[in-house]
Structure formats: structure tokens, C-alpha cells
Design an enzyme around this catalytic site. Structure first.
Site, mmCIF file in Angstrom:
data_model
loop_
_atom_site.group_PDB
_atom_site.id
_atom_site.type_symbol
_atom_site.label_atom_id
_atom_site.label_comp_id
_atom_site.label_asym_id
_atom_site.label_seq_id
_atom_site.Cartn_x
_atom_site.Cartn_y
_atom_site.Cartn_z
ATOM 1 N N ASP A 33 -8.098 57.296 8.429
ATOM 2 C CA ASP A 33 -8.133 58.419 7.848
ATOM 3 C C ASP A 33 -7.066 59.326 8.081
ATOM 4 O O ASP A 33 -6.933 60.517 7.623
ATOM 5 C CB ASP A 33 -9.519 59.195 8.306
ATOM 6 C CG ASP A 33 -9.390 59.351 9.951
ATOM 7 O OD1 ASP A 33 -8.782 58.508 10.590
ATOM 8 O OD2 ASP A 33 -10.153 60.189 10.488
ATOM 9 N N GLY A 190 -10.460 61.862 19.009
ATOM 10 C CA GLY A 190 -10.764 63.291 19.171
ATOM 11 C C GLY A 190 -10.044 64.218 20.472
ATOM 12 O O GLY A 190 -9.297 63.739 21.068
ATOM 13 N N GLU A 220 -2.357 62.380 25.947
ATOM 14 C CA GLU A 220 -1.798 63.000 24.826
ATOM 15 C C GLU A 220 -2.065 64.464 24.973
ATOM 16 O O GLU A 220 -0.974 65.140 25.044
ATOM 17 C CB GLU A 220 -2.284 62.306 23.527
ATOM 18 C CG GLU A 220 -1.580 63.060 22.248
ATOM 19 C CD GLU A 220 -2.442 62.697 20.860
ATOM 20 O OE1 GLU A 220 -1.780 62.722 19.959
ATOM 21 O OE2 GLU A 220 -3.681 62.115 20.961
#
Length: 375
Positions: A33, A190, A220
Site C-alpha cells: 500500500d 503501524g 524506527e
């Protein structure tokens, strides 16, 4: 003291950059996506009446990059509302998956692990299994089309669960149900802050019991604790990103000193799925020249180079490797090393990994060296 290699001479770097597009590439961290063609988004959005920031494909592509270039993982993730919105039917999912394979093959990718979260594609009534079926059909169409063009690409699917939701056990079950249909592993994605892997410990244990490998986004948007949980709670075989691992490496007059977590990762050869351009956008790195991938590689960590989200970063794997050559002084040996590492830690069987390394990667790099020598 360990320092990044000095940039290559301009002519040598230019010669190497010219070779990059033709080199075989292994890509382990690429979101389905996050790789749509802007023109496809425009067409699919028009079909369902979804409002976009602009309907000009070139301007839309720029909008995604500019919006993602915020320095915040949370704001970066907001851009996915537009891509996910147009991926809610079987036909749309199949088209996006097919086009992703074509685009990656055109960039020289010979093996990719494409990841997405099935739970994000249920708004039009699809089930989790129907989402997976549609995506796998698109991947198969893309692979066949690439083969008809005389090239080869293999696709492994990683199913992600959204870490801020509560469907990890369902998604894990779907991953296991489709492990013979192209699904090779599991991931959680997420926002990292506030949503640690321990929220989904039961799902990770079920996957470990069934011997399906996992990779976890960590290091991250959050720090060392997220990497520790990915390793010890999620039993991750790889770390998605892991750029913040350098926080456990200090430097003094005697050189670089690794902390206990950094030692654990390096000693156990846990590979890191680093994504240079994306990490700059989310604030995990300051520049390509200073990106942790180079320092960690020089320190002996198993690093791989990845795209993350080609649309949001306006990138390809060739571009990521080119930037490292131009701005961090990477050599042909460095490029081969990360390709071999990625193949060696792909979620396919040992014989398949060896085949990629011995019959695809090494011969191509040997030919590249010969060509450079003759030049």
C-alpha cells in the site's frame, strides 16, 4: 574509531551508479500500500468517489512525498489513508499487486517480500481470506507477465497486523492458512510508540509454535526497547528498520563500543531491514551520508537496504543504492554484500536462498566487475 568509507572518486562513483539499475536486487521490506502508481490511485479513486488532494498523477506523486517528508512517523502514516481507500475491492487489490510486481521487476528486483495488512482492506465487505486471495492473484499475474517479457521475479508475501489494533491473532491464523499459497511470514506495522510487540504476544507465540518466521517494525519511531521486545517477545527473525540500534553504540578514544542489545543483534546475526530515504522522512536519520546503515555495516551487523514505501519516498531500490554510492561512499563490494545478505535471510527455504546467491547475484556482480575492469 570506525568511520564510514570516504566517498569514491567522482568518475568511479559515476561508473558504479551506471551499473546499479542492471544489478539483481533483493528487497525484503516493501509495503504494497506504499507502492501504488499515482495514475492508478487517480483512476481507482474516481471509480469509488474518493476525494484526493489532486487528480493530476504527477502532482499527486509529489504530494505524497512532500506530505511524508515530515520527520514524524505518525504523520508519515497518515498518507496511507488515500492508498488504502482505493484498495478495498478484489479487482483493485489484484491490479495494485500486479502493477507492483511489474514495477519492481523493471527496477531489477529478482526477489521481493511484499507486505500489507489484510485488516485494512475490509471496508467493502471482503474477508481477510478474500483479501489475501486477491493480492496473491495479482502477484501471480505480475510474475507471469514478467516471465513473458523474458525476465524473472519471485514474490513472497508478508502479512502484517496493525499494532494499534487487536486483530493480530486473526491475521496470524490467516498467514498460517496461506503459507502454502505464497505467504512466507508475518509482521506488525503501524505506530511504534505506545503499541509494543507485547500487546500481540499470543499471536507471536502461535506463529513460533507453527514455525512461521516473523519480522517486526522496531527501532524506527521508537527506541531500543522496541527492538528488544521484537527480539524477545515476538521472536523476530529480522528487524524492520532497526535504525535506532546505533543508540546502543558509543564511541570513545578506543573506538566503537557496543552495548548489550547491539551485541545481541550482531552476535546472533539478526538482519536489519534498513530503509534510508524513509528513515530520513520519519526522523530516524539525518542524512544519507550519516544514515546508520553504513556505520552498522562497517561494524559487522547484517544489514539490508530497502525501499519501505516507494510512493511516499519517491524511490526505487536502484535509487536507494545509488544514494548510498553517491553520498556514503559505497562500493560494488558493499552493494553485493547487502544483496547477498538479503537473499541469505529471505523467508524462503535454504536451497532457494543458495540458488539466488550462487546463480543470480554472484555471477551478475562478477560480470559487473569484469566490465568495470575492461572499461
Amino acid at each position: 574509531m570506525t568511520t564510514p568509507a570516504a566517498p569514491a572518486a567522482d568518475d568511479s562513483a559515476a561508473q558504479l551508479v551506471a551499473l546499479v539499475p542492471g544489478l539483481p536486487k533483493i528487497l525484503l521490506h516493501d509495503h504494497l500500500d506504499g507502492g501504488l502508481r499515482p495514475a492508478t490511485i487517480v483512476e481507482l479513486a474516481a471509480e469509488i468517489g474518493h476525494e484526493l488532494p489532486t487528480t493530476d498523477p504527477e502532482a499527486l506523486g509529489r504530494w505524497f512525498v512532500e506530505s511524508a517528508d515530515s520527520g514524524s512517523l505518525e504523520r508519515y502514516l497518515e498518507t496511507f489513508e488515500h492508498t488504502v481507500a482505493v484498495m478495498q475491492t478484489a479487482d483493485a487489490l489484484r491490479r495494485v499487486a500486479r502493477e507492483a510486481v511489474l514495477d519492481l521487476a523493471a527496477d531489477g528486483v529478482v526477489y521481493v517480500e511484499s507486505r500489507y495488512a489484510p485488516e485494512q482492506h475490509l471496508r467493502a465487505g471482503l474477508t481477510l481470506d478474500e483479501v489475501v486471495d486477491a493480492v496473491q492473484a495479482g502477484f501471480a499475474e505480475g510474475v507471469a507477465e514478467v516471465a513473458a517479457q523474458g525476465r524473472t521475479i519471485r514474490v513472497g508475501t508478508l502479512l502484517s497486523a496493525m499494532r494499534q489494533a487487536d486483530r493480530a491473532q486473526e491475521v496470524a491464523a490467516v498467514a498460517l492458512a496461506h503459507r502454502d499459497d505464497g505467504v512466507v511470514g508475518f509482521d506488525i506495522a503501524g505506530p511504534e510508540e505506545g503499541f509494543p510487540p507485547s500487546r500481540h504476544a499470543a499471536a507471536f507465540q502461535a506463529l513460533a509454535d507453527a514455525h512461521l518466521p516473523t519480522t517486526v517494525h522496531a527501532g524506527e519511531g521508537s527506541g531500543l526497547a522496541s527492538i528488544g521486545e521484537a527480539l524477545h517477545v515476538a521472536q523476530a527473525c529480522r528487524i524492520g528498520h532497526g535504525a535506532r540500534l546505533v543508540d546502543d553504540v558509543t564511541t570513545d578514544d578506543l573506538g566503537d563500543r557496543l552495548g548489550p542489545l547491539a551485541h545481541w543483534v550482531r552476535d546472533r546475526r539478526v538482519p536489519l531491514e534498513l530503509c534510508p530515504s524513509s528513515n530520513l522522512q520519519t526522523g530516524a536519520a539525518a542524512s544519507i551520508a550519516e544514515h546508520p546503515v553504513t556505520r552498522l555495516k562497517r561494524l559487522g551487523f547484517k544489514v539490508t537496504v530497502n525501499t519501505d514505501n516507494r510512493l511516499q519516498s519517491g524511490t526505487t531500490l536502484s535509487r536507494e543504492l545509488t544514494l548510498l554510492v553517491q553520498e556514503a561512499g559505497w562500493t560494488l563490494d558493499d552493494l553485493q554484500d547487502v544483496a547477498v545478505t538479503a537473499a541469505a535471510y529471505a523467508f524462503v527455504h535454504h536451497d532457494d536462498r543458495d540458488h539466488l546467491i550462487d546463480t543470480v547475484i554472484r555471477p551478475a556482480y562478477a560480470a559487473a566487475r569484469g566490465g568495470r575492469h575492461r572499461a
